[in-house]
Design an enzyme around this catalytic site. Structure first.
Site, PDB file in Angstrom:
ATOM      1  N   ARG A 241       0.654  -1.101   0.020  1.00 53.47           N
ATOM      2  CA  ARG A 241      -0.242  -0.283   0.010  1.00 53.47           C
ATOM      3  C   ARG A 241       0.931   1.190  -0.224  1.00 53.47           C
ATOM      4  NH1 ARG A 241      -3.455  -2.410  -1.554  1.00 53.47           N
ATOM      5  NH2 ARG A 241      -5.333  -3.607  -0.919  1.00 53.47           N
ATOM      6  N   GLU A 270      -4.228   7.158  -5.536  1.00 53.45           N
ATOM      7  CA  GLU A 270      -4.082   6.700  -6.841  1.00 53.45           C
ATOM      8  C   GLU A 270      -5.120   7.243  -7.705  1.00 53.45           C
ATOM      9  OE1 GLU A 270      -3.423   2.261  -6.257  1.00 53.45           O
ATOM     10  OE2 GLU A 270      -1.600   2.452  -4.969  1.00 53.45           O
ATOM     11  N   HIS A 289      -0.383  -0.100  -9.753  1.00 54.81           N
ATOM     12  CA  HIS A 289      -0.899  -1.481  -8.960  1.00 54.81           C
ATOM     13  C   HIS A 289      -1.701  -2.379  -9.661  1.00 54.81           C
ATOM     14  CE1 HIS A 289      -3.460  -0.805  -4.790  1.00 54.81           C
ATOM     15  NE2 HIS A 289      -3.477  -2.271  -4.861  1.00 54.81           N
TER      16      HIS A 289
HETATM   17  C1  DGY Z   1      -5.813  -5.931  -3.224  1.00 50.37           C
HETATM   18  O1  DGY Z   1      -7.009  -6.481  -3.428  1.00 50.37           O
HETATM   19  O2  DGY Z   1      -6.321  -5.394  -2.147  1.00 50.37           O
HETATM   20  C2  DGY Z   1      -4.691  -5.573  -3.867  1.00 50.37           C
HETATM   21  O3  DGY Z   1      -4.093  -3.871  -3.493  1.00 50.37           O
HETATM   22  C3  DGY Z   1      -5.221  -5.660  -5.606  1.00 50.37           C
HETATM   23  O4  DGY Z   1      -4.282  -5.994  -6.228  1.00 50.37           O
END
Ligand code: DGY
Length: 338
Positions: A241, A270, A289
């Site tokens: 994150r 983002e 991401h």
């Molecule tokens: C999630 O699913 O939390 C991821 O960050 C996306 O792939």
């Protein structure tokens, strides 16, 4: 005949998830690649029994108020669920589900891709060839990078993704050290990783890879004071994150040569709002991401998100539940998932 339940899905899903939902429910789908605008989403969820949402959709008290009392389940097409007010959902007896950590291996692959890309100038090399700058063939000093094999990898957070990265690192003959909330004696014995304190991890690692979840304690866990403890040749990799790293401090550390580079799949905000200083730097590799973005994994995620939602609407426990306490508030007919 019983009325079909109404479901809103905030984005087109790869794989069979949508057809699973459509067989049993009336599905309204937000088309297109962009997330629905807030107003549009609120309008669409009114009166729905279930929502399939993404990380980019904020499902808070206001959204639950608008959805109304028929809302039984919020199924997130993600492992993370920080975009959902889980306490509020629980209070209302709404089930919150997620796709669990089935994306661990895929995300670990991408973590390695970033490590290799940063250390071995993969992106710069590709640009160099494409732009016709490669004029003189092989050269002894062309695009020198850093070894990955037999270096030290420091993993912050030894959950499913952290351990999947550690296993890969062993194939590269790396020394793996880790710092985690919970010590993993099982993995220490099984794959030969070593638990160290945070400072030791920062000081000894050639690559530092973040795999801890985001919470108030881990917010900006990597900041200026932590960069100052790292080797000048260290690379920081983040596929977890964005808010784990103070991005402003990272830009300073990269610019000043405090660290050698970074590979980032996630950002504090983002999409990365431009113009961002990171986009001007050569010693950072930036991805949008895509940690879990393979056909296989995204398809499996759609099946799980759909099944979680259908289970709750059919009175069966979902496969992966974020808020088990909700079962005391609104029990299902069958408390075990299939
Ligand atoms: C999630 O699913 O939390 C991821 O960050 C996306 O792939």
């Amino acid at each position: 005949m019983l009325e079909r339940k109404k479901v809103y899905v905030t984005r087109n899903l790869p794989g069979p998830g949508l057809s699973m939902l459509s067989k049993e429910c009336d599905v309204s789908l937000h088309h297109g690649h962009r997330p629905p605008a807030r107003k549009q989403m609120l309008k669409a969820i009114a009166g729905k029994n279930g929502i399939v949402c993404m990380l980019s959709d904020r499902i808070d008290k206001e959204a639950m108020d608008v959805a109304g009392p028929k809302l039984e389940v919020i199924s997130s097409y993600s492992t993370g669920f920080e975009h959902i007010d889980v306490a509020e959902a629980t209070r209302r007896g709404i089930y919150v589900t997620f796709t669990s950590d089935i994306l661990a291996e895929t995300t670990a692959d991408l973590t390695f891709a970033l490590m290799l890309a940063c250390a071995r100038n993969i992106v710069q090399g590709d640009e160099f060839v494409r732009q016709g700058k490669w004029k003189y063939g092989w050269a002894p000093d062309l695009m020198l990078g850093y070894d990955v094999y037999r270096t030290t990898l420091g993993i912050l957070g030894m959950g499913r993704i952290g351990s999947a990265v550690a296993r890969r690192a062993k194939g590269f003959d790396m020394k793996v050290i880790y710092y985690s909330r919970k010590r993993r004696m099982d993995l220490e014995a099984e794959i030969g990783i070593k638990y160290v304190e945070m400072d030791e991890l920062l000081e000894q690692s050639d690559f530092i890879s973040l795999h801890t979840s985001l919470n108030p304690k881990s917010f900006h866990i990597i900041d200026r004071s932590k960069f100052s403890k790292m080797k000048k040749t260290a690379f920081v990799i983040n596929t977890a994150r964005g808010q784990l790293i103070n991005q402003e401090d990272l830009a300073i550390a990269l610019k000043s040569g405090q660290i050698a580079g970074a590979g980032l799949d996630v950002f504090e905000i983002e999409p990365l709002p431009g113009p961002d200083p990171l986009t001007k730097m050569k010693n950072v590799v930036l991805l949008p991401h895509i940690g879990s973005a393979t056909y296989n994994t995204r398809s499996r995620m759609s099946v799980i998100a759909a099944q979680n939602l259908l289970n709750v609407l059919n009175g069966i426990a979902p496969l992966y539940l974020v808020n088990p306490e909700v079962m005391n508030i609104r029990p299902l007919q069958s408390q075990t998932g299939n």
